[in-house]
Design a protein around this motif. Structure first.
Motif, PDB file in Angstrom:
ATOM      1  N   ARG A  83      -2.754 -35.241 -18.033  1.00 18.36           N
ATOM      2  CA  ARG A  83      -1.467 -35.753 -18.497  1.00 18.36           C
ATOM      3  C   ARG A  83      -1.492 -37.264 -18.727  1.00 18.36           C
ATOM      4  O   ARG A  83      -0.640 -37.804 -19.420  1.00 18.36           O
ATOM      5  N   HIS A  84      -2.483 -37.942 -18.137  1.00 19.19           N
ATOM      6  CA  HIS A  84      -2.552 -39.400 -18.224  1.00 19.19           C
ATOM      7  C   HIS A  84      -3.382 -39.808 -19.443  1.00 19.19           C
ATOM      8  O   HIS A  84      -4.506 -39.321 -19.618  1.00 19.19           O
ATOM      9  N   PRO A  85      -2.880 -40.687 -20.279  1.00 20.03           N
ATOM     10  CA  PRO A  85      -3.653 -41.138 -21.442  1.00 20.03           C
ATOM     11  C   PRO A  85      -4.871 -41.953 -21.004  1.00 20.03           C
ATOM     12  O   PRO A  85      -4.866 -42.600 -19.957  1.00 20.03           O
ATOM     13  N   GLY A  86      -5.910 -41.886 -21.803  1.00 18.65           N
ATOM     14  CA  GLY A  86      -7.110 -42.661 -21.527  1.00 18.65           C
ATOM     15  C   GLY A  86      -8.177 -41.904 -20.762  1.00 18.65           C
ATOM     16  O   GLY A  86      -9.260 -42.451 -20.508  1.00 18.65           O
ATOM     17  N   VAL A  87      -7.931 -40.669 -20.386  1.00 18.36           N
ATOM     18  CA  VAL A  87      -8.943 -39.873 -19.670  1.00 18.36           C
ATOM     19  C   VAL A  87      -9.967 -39.368 -20.683  1.00 18.36           C
ATOM     20  O   VAL A  87      -9.613 -38.694 -21.650  1.00 18.36           O
ATOM     21  N   ARG A  88     -11.225 -39.696 -20.465  1.00 21.03           N
ATOM     22  CA  ARG A  88     -12.277 -39.277 -21.385  1.00 21.03           C
ATOM     23  C   ARG A  88     -13.099 -38.109 -20.848  1.00 21.03           C
ATOM     24  O   ARG A  88     -13.616 -37.315 -21.621  1.00 21.03           O
ATOM     25  N   ARG A  89     -13.224 -38.014 -19.526  1.00 24.58           N
ATOM     26  CA  ARG A  89     -14.043 -36.936 -18.961  1.00 24.58           C
ATOM     27  C   ARG A  89     -13.529 -36.588 -17.563  1.00 24.58           C
ATOM     28  O   ARG A  89     -13.216 -37.481 -16.763  1.00 24.58           O
ATOM     29  N   VAL A  90     -13.455 -35.283 -17.305  1.00 24.77           N
ATOM     30  CA  VAL A  90     -13.065 -34.772 -15.985  1.00 24.77           C
ATOM     31  C   VAL A  90     -14.127 -33.766 -15.547  1.00 24.77           C
ATOM     32  O   VAL A  90     -14.350 -32.759 -16.228  1.00 24.77           O
ATOM     33  N   ASP A  91     -14.783 -34.046 -14.442  1.00 27.40           N
ATOM     34  CA  ASP A  91     -15.749 -33.106 -13.862  1.00 27.40           C
ATOM     35  C   ASP A  91     -15.085 -32.388 -12.692  1.00 27.40           C
ATOM     36  O   ASP A  91     -14.589 -33.043 -11.760  1.00 27.40           O
ATOM     37  N   VAL A  92     -15.081 -31.061 -12.746  1.00 26.82           N
ATOM     38  CA  VAL A  92     -14.516 -30.238 -11.672  1.00 26.82           C
ATOM     39  C   VAL A  92     -15.660 -29.497 -10.990  1.00 26.82           C
ATOM     40  O   VAL A  92     -16.457 -28.829 -11.656  1.00 26.82           O
ATOM     41  N   VAL A  93     -15.749 -29.644  -9.676  1.00 27.73           N
ATOM     42  CA  VAL A  93     -16.791 -28.963  -8.896  1.00 27.73           C
ATOM     43  C   VAL A  93     -16.098 -28.086  -7.861  1.00 27.73           C
ATOM     44  O   VAL A  93     -15.402 -28.592  -6.975  1.00 27.73           O
ATOM     45  N   ASP A 139     -10.010 -27.402 -21.761  1.00 23.83           N
ATOM     46  CA  ASP A 139      -9.951 -28.665 -22.493  1.00 23.83           C
ATOM     47  C   ASP A 139     -11.380 -29.196 -22.700  1.00 23.83           C
ATOM     48  O   ASP A 139     -12.205 -29.152 -21.778  1.00 23.83           O
ATOM     49  N   PRO A 140     -11.725 -29.681 -23.882  1.00 22.45           N
ATOM     50  CA  PRO A 140     -13.101 -30.156 -24.133  1.00 22.45           C
ATOM     51  C   PRO A 140     -13.516 -31.333 -23.264  1.00 22.45           C
ATOM     52  O   PRO A 140     -14.721 -31.600 -23.113  1.00 22.45           O
ATOM     53  N   ARG A 141     -12.565 -32.046 -22.688  1.00 18.89           N
ATOM     54  CA  ARG A 141     -12.921 -33.162 -21.810  1.00 18.89           C
ATOM     55  C   ARG A 141     -13.295 -32.710 -20.400  1.00 18.89           C
ATOM     56  O   ARG A 141     -13.791 -33.510 -19.594  1.00 18.89           O
ATOM     57  N   VAL A 142     -13.030 -31.450 -20.087  1.00 20.10           N
ATOM     58  CA  VAL A 142     -13.250 -30.936 -18.731  1.00 20.10           C
ATOM     59  C   VAL A 142     -14.573 -30.180 -18.671  1.00 20.10           C
ATOM     60  O   VAL A 142     -14.843 -29.311 -19.507  1.00 20.10           O
ATOM     61  N   ARG A 143     -15.387 -30.533 -17.670  1.00 21.54           N
ATOM     62  CA  ARG A 143     -16.639 -29.836 -17.424  1.00 21.54           C
ATOM     63  C   ARG A 143     -16.584 -29.262 -16.009  1.00 21.54           C
ATOM     64  O   ARG A 143     -16.358 -30.000 -15.056  1.00 21.54           O
ATOM     65  N   VAL A 144     -16.797 -27.959 -15.921  1.00 23.95           N
ATOM     66  CA  VAL A 144     -16.678 -27.258 -14.642  1.00 23.95           C
ATOM     67  C   VAL A 144     -18.059 -26.810 -14.179  1.00 23.95           C
ATOM     68  O   VAL A 144     -18.837 -26.251 -14.959  1.00 23.95           O
ATOM     69  N   SER A 145     -18.360 -27.071 -12.915  1.00 20.10           N
ATOM     70  CA  SER A 145     -19.576 -26.543 -12.295  1.00 20.10           C
ATOM     71  C   SER A 145     -19.191 -25.912 -10.966  1.00 20.10           C
ATOM     72  O   SER A 145     -18.199 -26.297 -10.340  1.00 20.10           O
ATOM     73  N   THR A 146     -19.966 -24.923 -10.554  1.00 19.34           N
ATOM     74  CA  THR A 146     -19.669 -24.220  -9.303  1.00 19.34           C
ATOM     75  C   THR A 146     -20.875 -24.274  -8.378  1.00 19.34           C
ATOM     76  O   THR A 146     -22.020 -24.396  -8.823  1.00 19.34           O
ATOM     77  N   GLY A 147     -20.605 -24.173  -7.107  1.00 21.85           N
ATOM     78  CA  GLY A 147     -21.655 -24.238  -6.097  1.00 21.85           C
ATOM     79  C   GLY A 147     -21.173 -25.033  -4.896  1.00 21.85           C
ATOM     80  O   GLY A 147     -19.987 -25.353  -4.768  1.00 21.85           O
ATOM     81  N   MET A 178      -4.284 -42.427 -10.141  1.00 19.94           N
ATOM     82  CA  MET A 178      -4.501 -42.687 -11.572  1.00 19.94           C
ATOM     83  C   MET A 178      -3.919 -44.025 -12.013  1.00 19.94           C
ATOM     84  O   MET A 178      -3.998 -44.367 -13.194  1.00 19.94           O
ATOM     85  N   ARG A 179      -3.346 -44.793 -11.101  1.00 20.56           N
ATOM     86  CA  ARG A 179      -2.775 -46.102 -11.447  1.00 20.56           C
ATOM     87  C   ARG A 179      -3.888 -47.144 -11.438  1.00 20.56           C
ATOM     88  O   ARG A 179      -4.108 -47.863 -10.465  1.00 20.56           O
ATOM     89  N   GLY A 180      -4.588 -47.219 -12.518  1.00 15.67           N
ATOM     90  CA  GLY A 180      -5.739 -48.084 -12.658  1.00 15.67           C
ATOM     91  C   GLY A 180      -6.693 -47.450 -13.639  1.00 15.67           C
ATOM     92  O   GLY A 180      -6.358 -46.460 -14.313  1.00 15.67           O
ATOM     93  N   PRO A 181      -7.926 -47.964 -13.760  1.00 18.58           N
ATOM     94  CA  PRO A 181      -8.901 -47.338 -14.661  1.00 18.58           C
ATOM     95  C   PRO A 181      -9.118 -45.868 -14.274  1.00 18.58           C
ATOM     96  O   PRO A 181      -9.263 -45.532 -13.097  1.00 18.58           O
ATOM     97  N   HIS A 182      -9.123 -44.986 -15.283  1.00 16.59           N
ATOM     98  CA  HIS A 182      -9.287 -43.560 -14.981  1.00 16.59           C
ATOM     99  C   HIS A 182      -9.952 -42.817 -16.141  1.00 16.59           C
ATOM    100  O   HIS A 182      -9.602 -41.688 -16.456  1.00 16.59           O
ATOM    101  N   ALA A 183     -10.921 -43.466 -16.758  1.00 15.04           N
ATOM    102  CA  ALA A 183     -11.615 -42.810 -17.879  1.00 15.04           C
ATOM    103  C   ALA A 183     -12.457 -41.637 -17.390  1.00 15.04           C
ATOM    104  O   ALA A 183     -12.519 -40.585 -18.037  1.00 15.04           O
ATOM    105  N   ARG A 184     -13.135 -41.787 -16.251  1.00 11.81           N
ATOM    106  CA  ARG A 184     -13.974 -40.726 -15.684  1.00 11.81           C
ATOM    107  C   ARG A 184     -13.386 -40.308 -14.342  1.00 11.81           C
ATOM    108  O   ARG A 184     -13.196 -41.151 -13.455  1.00 11.81           O
ATOM    109  N   VAL A 185     -13.125 -39.022 -14.203  1.00  9.95           N
ATOM    110  CA  VAL A 185     -12.479 -38.494 -13.003  1.00  9.95           C
ATOM    111  C   VAL A 185     -13.309 -37.326 -12.478  1.00  9.95           C
ATOM    112  O   VAL A 185     -13.769 -36.476 -13.249  1.00  9.95           O
ATOM    113  N   LEU A 186     -13.493 -37.313 -11.171  1.00 13.78           N
ATOM    114  CA  LEU A 186     -14.189 -36.214 -10.497  1.00 13.78           C
ATOM    115  C   LEU A 186     -13.185 -35.482  -9.615  1.00 13.78           C
ATOM    116  O   LEU A 186     -12.522 -36.099  -8.768  1.00 13.78           O
TER     117      LEU A 186
END
Length: 429
Positions: free
Chosen positions: A329-339, A365-373, A306-314
């Motif tokens: 926990r890191h500021p600046g995270v706009r979207r997290v996709d969990v698969v 959290d509204p920034r987190v989107r979870v998909s399964t498969g 996370m030491r660098g740009p981290h707006a979109r995280v997979l």
């Protein structure tokens, strides 16, 4: 002067027409073949679950069984003059050994303190011994059935072999499909094996005592009936006690504080502690999350990336929500996709009080989107026009065949395709 076969076997007529008799024999071949393949797959699945390294376990079980089938075919030559009685006893023994094989292997693992590394002497020989015994009994089936089908009506040996093998192979197909799609998800490993053993005993006993009962003496019929009743009684007793057995085995393996134990469509999930002691999440018997060091572990895994740009995280894997919690926990995270591959783990991460408290309810959290498969398939289908700044591979160890592809060159090529030019990927090592 020739001596008559023992057990009263002669050329007594069967109680049905020859065509019906042949059909009943082939039905029995079909059922027994399906049961035999279920036993093999059950041992492979349970050994892989307990020991990992599914390629090794499959190789050991299948190679030992194929070797033992050859021994069983040779041994069956001595029973040809008593084919009906021999087949009935073989099926009763196979039903007992195959039906109880999963419980025996699980018990050895649970109450001997594990496998002592990849293997320890006791459990290794239990697995090999069970595979050997089942293989010998399966191998004895076809030679005896060949005698019985010829006993009904003589035909050229090639035609009889073709009929037997056709029924055998179709039965194996049905058993091979029934195990992963019916028995395992609906009944579980132990109960599925017990049910298979009961079906095996009923099929073998019904064929001999119904169709070939005149080939046996009165004493032989009585002994075979008693043997089948004893086998079915033992399997039924084990069925009644299987829940208590699994509970005791889990306590022996995971401690006395097991709260959740369920078989999802992907794996067995066990949760311990949480209310009385540190939480533990076990997937297929392997510790996945420990409440003692979860925060330190995931901080070490996530923070460097996370030491660098981290707006979109997979997050690949991570259905327990702990990697997502650390990302947020890191500021600046706009979207997290969990698969994650297992929706059951995701559900527990959201609903179990102890696990959701440990992950800080990150999956809500509204920034987190979870998909399964399938993680590999989802990564392949991901669009490359919206690259991720960080990819976190929170994946199981590559000890099982299903997870090894997540450590391949092809997998990392797909990760690179969805990663931004200045992006970073972190992998547990």
């Amino acid at each position: 002067m020739s001596r008559p076969p023992l057990g009263g076997q002669g050329r007594a007529p069967i109680p049905v027409t020859p065509g019906t008799g042949r059909f009943l024999v082939l039905v029995c071949v079909f059922v027994c073949a399906a049961c035999g393949l279920v036993y093999e797959l059950e041992l492979v699945a349970l050994a892989s679950y307990l020991m990992g390294d599914s390629v090794t376990q499959a190789s050991v079980v299948l190679s030992v069984m194929v070797f033992a089938m050859g021994l069983g075919s040779l041994a069956a030559k001595r029973l040809r003059c008593r084919a009906a009685a021999g087949f009935g006893l073989v099926e009763a023994g196979l039903a007992l050994v195959g039906g109880c094989s999963a419980m025996a292997l699980y018990a050895v693992f649970a109450w001997t303190g594990g496998w002592g590394g990849a293997w320890s002497e006791g459990p290794r020989w239990v697995l090999v011994g069970i595979s050997l015994g089942i293989g010998v009994l399966i191998g004895a089936e076809v030679p005896l059935l060949m005698v019985l089908i010829q006993r009904i009506r003589r035909q050229d040996p090639g035609g009889a072999v073709a009929d037997l093998f056709a029924a055998d192979y179709v039965g194996a197909l049905v058993g091979g499909l029934a195990f992963p799609f019916v028995l395992l998800p609906l009944l579980g490993q132990l109960t599925g094996a017990l049910l298979t053993g009961a079906v095996n005993a009923v099929a073998g006993g019904a064929l001999v005592l119904g169709l070939f009962r005149r080939d046996l003496s009165a004493r032989g019929r009585w002994l075979l009936l008693v043997a089948n009743v004893v086998v079915l009684s033992l399997l039924a007793t084990a069925w009644v006690l299987v829940d208590d057995f699994e509970r005791a085995a889990r306590h022996a393996m995971f401690g006395a504080h097991v709260r959740v134990a369920e078989q999802t469509a992907v794996q067995e999930v066990v949760l311990t502690g949480g209310r009385s002691g540190p939480l533990g999440l076990y997937l297929d018997g392997r510790l996945r999350v420990s409440g003692r060091d979860a925060r330190a572990y995931y901080a070490t895994l996530v923070d460097p990336a996370m030491r660098g740009p981290h707006a979109r995280v997979l997050v690949l894997g991570g259905g327990d929500g702990l990697a997502a919690r650390e990302v947020l926990r890191h500021p600046g995270v706009r979207r997290v996709d969990v698969v994650d591959s297992d929706p059951g783990v995701v559900r527990l991460a959201r609903t179990d009080p102890a696990l959701s408290a440990l992950n800080g309810r990150a999956l809500s959290d509204p920034r987190v989107r979870v998909s399964t498969g399938d993680v590999f398939g989802r990564l392949r289908a991901a669009p490359g026009d919206l690259p991720y700044d960080v990819v976190i591979c929170d994946l199981p160890d590559p000890g099982l065949t299903d997870s090894t592809k997540l450590y391949s060159q092809e997998f990392y090529g797909l990760v690179g395709r969805v990663l931004s030019p200045a992006g970073r990927v972190v992998v547990h090592g």
